[in-house]
Design a protein around this motif. Structure first.
Motif, PDB file in Angstrom:
ATOM      1  N   GLN A   1       1.579 -28.001   1.679  1.00 26.00           N
ATOM      2  CA  GLN A   1       2.588 -28.533   0.765  1.00 26.00           C
ATOM      3  C   GLN A   1       2.314 -28.095  -0.675  1.00 26.00           C
ATOM      4  OE1 GLN A   1       2.598 -32.775   1.313  1.00 26.00           O
ATOM      5  NE2 GLN A   1       3.434 -32.679   3.393  1.00 26.00           N
ATOM      6  N   SER A   2       1.044 -28.160  -1.074  1.00 27.96           N
ATOM      7  CA  SER A   2       0.675 -27.788  -2.444  1.00 27.96           C
ATOM      8  C   SER A   2       0.969 -26.315  -2.721  1.00 27.96           C
ATOM      9  CB  SER A   2      -0.806 -28.081  -2.681  1.00 27.96           C
ATOM     10  OG  SER A   2      -1.215 -27.640  -3.956  1.00 27.96           O
ATOM     11  N   SER A   3       0.618 -25.449  -1.772  1.00 24.13           N
ATOM     12  CA  SER A   3       0.845 -24.016  -1.978  1.00 24.13           C
ATOM     13  C   SER A   3       2.329 -23.686  -2.031  1.00 24.13           C
ATOM     14  CB  SER A   3       0.163 -23.221  -0.865  1.00 24.13           C
ATOM     15  OG  SER A   3       0.727 -23.519   0.393  1.00 24.13           O
ATOM     16  N   GLN A   4       3.148 -24.387  -1.252  1.00 23.66           N
ATOM     17  CA  GLN A   4       4.584 -24.136  -1.294  1.00 23.66           C
ATOM     18  C   GLN A   4       5.181 -24.569  -2.628  1.00 23.66           C
ATOM     19  OE1 GLN A   4       6.433 -22.456   1.099  1.00 23.66           O
ATOM     20  NE2 GLN A   4       7.820 -22.458  -0.659  1.00 23.66           N
ATOM     21  N   GLN A   5       4.732 -25.691  -3.140  1.00 26.50           N
ATOM     22  CA  GLN A   5       5.212 -26.151  -4.442  1.00 26.50           C
ATOM     23  C   GLN A   5       4.769 -25.207  -5.554  1.00 26.50           C
ATOM     24  OE1 GLN A   5       3.787 -30.179  -4.771  1.00 26.50           O
ATOM     25  NE2 GLN A   5       5.326 -31.004  -3.353  1.00 26.50           N
ATOM     26  N   ALA A   6       3.526 -24.713  -5.460  1.00 23.67           N
ATOM     27  CA  ALA A   6       3.038 -23.753  -6.454  1.00 23.67           C
ATOM     28  C   ALA A   6       3.855 -22.469  -6.410  1.00 23.67           C
ATOM     29  CB  ALA A   6       1.561 -23.456  -6.221  1.00 23.67           C
ATOM     30  N   THR A   7       4.230 -22.041  -5.208  1.00 23.29           N
ATOM     31  CA  THR A   7       5.047 -20.833  -5.068  1.00 23.29           C
ATOM     32  C   THR A   7       6.424 -21.037  -5.687  1.00 23.29           C
ATOM     33  OG1 THR A   7       3.892 -20.234  -3.023  1.00 23.29           O
ATOM     34  CG2 THR A   7       6.025 -19.198  -3.420  1.00 23.29           C
ATOM     35  N   ASP A   8       7.027 -22.181  -5.430  1.00 22.33           N
ATOM     36  CA  ASP A   8       8.349 -22.469  -6.009  1.00 22.33           C
ATOM     37  C   ASP A   8       8.284 -22.508  -7.534  1.00 22.33           C
ATOM     38  OD1 ASP A   8       9.318 -22.635  -3.438  1.00 22.33           O
ATOM     39  OD2 ASP A   8       9.205 -24.830  -3.332  1.00 22.33           O
TER      40      ASP A   8
ATOM     41  N   ILE B   1      10.107 -19.806 -10.393  1.00 27.32           N
ATOM     42  CA  ILE B   1      10.877 -20.178 -11.577  1.00 27.32           C
ATOM     43  C   ILE B   1      10.295 -19.512 -12.824  1.00 27.32           C
ATOM     44  CG2 ILE B   1      11.564 -22.116 -13.039  1.00 27.32           C
ATOM     45  CD1 ILE B   1      11.575 -23.866 -10.531  1.00 27.32           C
ATOM     46  N   GLN B   2       8.947 -19.464 -12.898  1.00 27.73           N
ATOM     47  CA  GLN B   2       8.289 -18.829 -14.043  1.00 27.73           C
ATOM     48  C   GLN B   2       8.620 -17.345 -14.111  1.00 27.73           C
ATOM     49  OE1 GLN B   2       6.291 -20.190 -16.562  1.00 27.73           O
ATOM     50  NE2 GLN B   2       6.564 -18.121 -17.391  1.00 27.73           N
ATOM     51  N   VAL B   3       8.626 -16.669 -12.962  1.00 29.92           N
ATOM     52  CA  VAL B   3       8.953 -15.246 -12.931  1.00 29.92           C
ATOM     53  C   VAL B   3      10.387 -15.015 -13.401  1.00 29.92           C
ATOM     54  CG1 VAL B   3       9.343 -13.280 -11.384  1.00 29.92           C
ATOM     55  CG2 VAL B   3       7.259 -14.629 -11.181  1.00 29.92           C
ATOM     56  N   GLU B   4      11.312 -15.835 -12.934  1.00 30.25           N
ATOM     57  CA  GLU B   4      12.708 -15.699 -13.363  1.00 30.25           C
ATOM     58  C   GLU B   4      12.843 -15.938 -14.865  1.00 30.25           C
ATOM     59  OE1 GLU B   4      14.915 -18.392 -10.966  1.00 30.25           O
ATOM     60  OE2 GLU B   4      14.847 -17.119  -9.162  1.00 30.25           O
ATOM     61  N   SER B   5      12.084 -16.888 -15.375  1.00 35.68           N
ATOM     62  CA  SER B   5      12.095 -17.143 -16.822  1.00 35.68           C
ATOM     63  C   SER B   5      11.545 -15.943 -17.588  1.00 35.68           C
ATOM     64  CB  SER B   5      11.267 -18.397 -17.134  1.00 35.68           C
ATOM     65  OG  SER B   5      11.199 -18.632 -18.526  1.00 35.68           O
ATOM     66  N   ASP B   6      10.473 -15.330 -17.074  1.00 30.45           N
ATOM     67  CA  ASP B   6       9.911 -14.137 -17.714  1.00 30.45           C
ATOM     68  C   ASP B   6      10.932 -13.007 -17.767  1.00 30.45           C
ATOM     69  OD1 ASP B   6       7.539 -15.491 -17.945  1.00 30.45           O
ATOM     70  OD2 ASP B   6       6.595 -14.533 -16.218  1.00 30.45           O
ATOM     71  N   VAL B   7      11.640 -12.805 -16.661  1.00 31.01           N
ATOM     72  CA  VAL B   7      12.632 -11.730 -16.603  1.00 31.01           C
ATOM     73  C   VAL B   7      13.769 -12.000 -17.578  1.00 31.01           C
ATOM     74  CG1 VAL B   7      14.335 -10.600 -15.126  1.00 31.01           C
ATOM     75  CG2 VAL B   7      12.065 -11.124 -14.217  1.00 31.01           C
ATOM     76  N   ARG B   8      14.267 -13.221 -17.585  1.00 31.06           N
ATOM     77  CA  ARG B   8      15.382 -13.558 -18.480  1.00 31.06           C
ATOM     78  C   ARG B   8      14.982 -13.400 -19.948  1.00 31.06           C
ATOM     79  NH1 ARG B   8      16.414 -17.824 -16.270  1.00 31.06           N
ATOM     80  NH2 ARG B   8      15.175 -19.272 -17.532  1.00 31.06           N
ATOM     81  N   ARG B   9      13.794 -13.877 -20.315  1.00 30.36           N
ATOM     82  CA  ARG B   9      13.343 -13.759 -21.701  1.00 30.36           C
ATOM     83  C   ARG B   9      13.157 -12.302 -22.102  1.00 30.36           C
ATOM     84  NH1 ARG B   9       9.487 -17.030 -21.327  1.00 30.36           N
ATOM     85  NH2 ARG B   9       7.845 -15.555 -20.734  1.00 30.36           N
ATOM     86  N   ALA B  10      12.538 -11.518 -21.222  1.00 32.43           N
ATOM     87  CA  ALA B  10      12.328 -10.100 -21.533  1.00 32.43           C
ATOM     88  C   ALA B  10      13.661  -9.353 -21.636  1.00 32.43           C
ATOM     89  CB  ALA B  10      11.446  -9.458 -20.464  1.00 32.43           C
TER      90      ALA B  10
ATOM     91  N   PHE C   1       7.269  -4.950 -17.300  1.00 29.72           N
ATOM     92  CA  PHE C   1       6.184  -5.832 -16.862  1.00 29.72           C
ATOM     93  C   PHE C   1       6.729  -7.057 -16.141  1.00 29.72           C
ATOM     94  CE2 PHE C   1       3.183  -9.343 -17.925  1.00 29.72           C
ATOM     95  CZ  PHE C   1       2.069  -8.864 -17.235  1.00 29.72           C
ATOM     96  N   ALA C   2       7.859  -7.580 -16.635  1.00 27.64           N
ATOM     97  CA  ALA C   2       8.436  -8.787 -16.048  1.00 27.64           C
ATOM     98  C   ALA C   2       8.996  -8.542 -14.655  1.00 27.64           C
ATOM     99  CB  ALA C   2       9.522  -9.351 -16.962  1.00 27.64           C
ATOM    100  N   VAL C   3       9.577  -7.354 -14.425  1.00 24.14           N
ATOM    101  CA  VAL C   3      10.158  -7.075 -13.109  1.00 24.14           C
ATOM    102  C   VAL C   3       9.165  -6.379 -12.183  1.00 24.14           C
ATOM    103  CG1 VAL C   3      12.491  -6.943 -14.043  1.00 24.14           C
ATOM    104  CG2 VAL C   3      11.152  -4.851 -13.830  1.00 24.14           C
ATOM    105  N   GLY C   4       8.057  -5.882 -12.737  1.00 22.96           N
ATOM    106  CA  GLY C   4       7.015  -5.296 -11.908  1.00 22.96           C
ATOM    107  C   GLY C   4       7.225  -3.838 -11.552  1.00 22.96           C
ATOM    108  N   THR C   5       8.158  -3.177 -12.194  1.00 17.33           N
ATOM    109  CA  THR C   5       8.391  -1.744 -11.925  1.00 17.33           C
ATOM    110  C   THR C   5       8.997  -1.118 -13.168  1.00 17.33           C
ATOM    111  OG1 THR C   5       9.386  -0.174 -10.380  1.00 17.33           O
ATOM    112  CG2 THR C   5      10.723  -2.060 -11.008  1.00 17.33           C
ATOM    113  N   ASN C   6       8.949   0.211 -13.233  1.00 18.10           N
ATOM    114  CA  ASN C   6       9.474   0.935 -14.394  1.00 18.10           C
ATOM    115  C   ASN C   6      10.973   1.168 -14.212  1.00 18.10           C
ATOM    116  OD1 ASN C   6       9.674   2.347 -16.756  1.00 18.10           O
ATOM    117  ND2 ASN C   6       8.913   4.275 -15.917  1.00 18.10           N
ATOM    118  N   LEU C   7      11.749   0.587 -15.107  1.00 16.01           N
ATOM    119  CA  LEU C   7      13.209   0.680 -15.010  1.00 16.01           C
ATOM    120  C   LEU C   7      13.764   1.909 -15.705  1.00 16.01           C
ATOM    121  CD1 LEU C   7      13.978  -3.047 -15.896  1.00 16.01           C
ATOM    122  CD2 LEU C   7      14.189  -2.017 -13.638  1.00 16.01           C
TER     123      LEU C   7
END
Length: 424
Positions: free
Chosen positions: A322-329, A333-342, A415-421
């Motif tokens: 349960q803990s690992s699934q919540q951490a993944t979720d 959200i953090q990754v999506e926030s990083d992408v949107r901000r960048a 860096f936010a998306v993990g590949t060179n665009l």
């Protein structure tokens, strides 16, 4: 100096594109820096060994348990007074062989966890590669534009130094006022101070780049941007939802969270299997202790799960799932926030860059030459001259910083998306 040159050549022998401008100065493009980084970075090498280590654990998990051998020998026969008797009628030997058999598919469950551990090590490696590559490219751009800014300061200080020298001579002759000469010297001192601060930044960037490339600290890097005008990515064609999908596919730190959640589920399955006792098979040979000589027997052993059914470990494993699934979720959200901000930063800096009149600096450069000439002829006063001079410096530095900010924001989005665009 010859030894330094030979050392530098040895460090870069794997990359023939890197050239030496001077004995301790290296001119290199971003592509060459990338190649050198992938080949020589020590952190990458160490983390890559971690993947090999986990593959070894995976191999270990495939192996069967070893059989156990038990041998018993009579050390002394009191009736015949023989030491270590070996004759059948007056000696006793026992030989037992045992083999443990894992039930409830424990072996395959352990192997599955080991394989996921290898995936996690691989995730850590590629996430480190993403992070260090981002540091490399941002440091490369920082160093390049800092060196461009330094050239502006060198040019201004050189021009102003000549002017101060000329006006010092005129002051000595009594042709100009002390206040005008003092203003010039004060501004020259201010430029020199700003230049010194920029040199400290250059020193830090040089040191960081040397560590990333595993190069000698004595090497001075001179970054070269090839075809700068071609670095015009179509930012307007980027779609935020597409960027989210790219991040889902290419962010290995996010993949590590998912693999960790998978491993926790595998661990829960293993802990449930551990509640099932394992089977022990045994074969026994007894020479004389039984009611018949040369006794051969087989046996089966198993623990009775009466008290310990692995309840605590099963419960803990369920909580970790349960803990690992919540951490993944949460990290998703953090990754999506990083992408949107960048993405927003890229839009802002790219819009500002495209609205800037790039002929402005060239026109200003020609204007300041005329202003300098007129001031030396005393056609304008010192206040007007220094105002133009400071405006020229500020415009050059700000435009240089604008270009750097634009490239930094593009790299942050990569860096936010993990590949060179964009095109390198």
């Amino acid at each position: 100096m010859k030894r330094i040159l030979l050392f530098v050549l040895g460090c870069f022998v794997g990359n023939p594109l890197v050239s030496l401008a001077q004995s301790d100065t290296l001119r290199l493009t971003l592509a060459q820096a990338d190649a050198q980084f992938h080949q020589n970075n020590l952190q990458l090498m160490a983390t890559k060994l971690g993947v090999d280590e986990n593959k070894a654990y995976e191999y270990q998990a495939k192996l069967w348990n070893n059989p156990s051998l038990y041998v018993e020998q009579m050390p002394y026969n009191a009736q015949t007074m023989e030491v270590m008797p070996l004759r059948q009628r007056n000696s006793e030997q026992v030989v037992q062989v045992q083999q443990l058999l894992l039930l409830a598919d424990k072996r395959n469950k352990q192997l599955a966890m080991a394989r996921t551990g290898t995936e996690l090590a691989n995730d850590r490696f590629y996430d480190l590669l993403r992070t260090l590559n981002y540091q490399l490219r941002t440091t490369f751009y920082d160093l390049y534009y800092a060196q461009q800014a330094l050239s502006v300061y060198e040019q201004e200080i050189g021009t102003l130094q000549q002017t101060v020298t000329l006006f010092q001579q005129q002051y000595d002759k009594g042709n100009i006022a002390l206040k005008d000469l003092t203003r010039l010297k004060a501004y020259l001192f201010n430029l020199t101070t700003e230049r010194q601060q920029l040199l400290r930044k250059l020193t830090d960037d040089q040191a960081d780049l040397a560590v990333l490339l595993n190069a000698s600290p004595s090497v001075t890097f001179q970054p070269v941007l090839e075809n700068i005008s071609a670095l015009q990515p179509a930012v307007g064609q980027l779609n935020l939802n597409d960027l989210y999908k790219l991040a889902e596919e290419n962010r290995y730190d996010l993949k590590a969270f998912r693999d960790q959640a998978i491993q926790e589920k595998q661990n829960l399955s293993l802990q449930k299997a551990m509640a099932v006792p394992d089977l022990s098979l045994q074969a026994t040979y007894d020479r004389n202790a039984g009611y018949i000589p040369n006794y051969v027997g087989v046996g089966v052993g198993i623990n009775l799960p009466v008290f310990n059914k692995n309840q605590g470990n099963i419960r803990a494993a369920a909580v970790r799932v349960q803990s690992s699934q919540q951490a993944t979720d949460a990290y998703t959200i953090q990754v999506e926030s990083d992408v949107r901000r960048a993405f927003q930063k890229v839009q802002q800096t790219d819009q500002l860059y495209r609205t800037f009149d790039q002929q402005f600096n060239g026109d200003f450069g020609r204007l300041i030459q005329g202003v300098t000439t007129n001031y030396r002829k005393q056609n304008i006063d010192v206040v007007e001259f220094l105002d133009f001079f400071d405006s020229y410096k500020s415009s050059q530095i700000q435009y240089n910083q604008l270009q750097n900010d634009r490239m930094q924001s593009l790299e942050e989005l990569n860096f936010a998306v993990g590949t060179n665009l964009f095109t390198k």
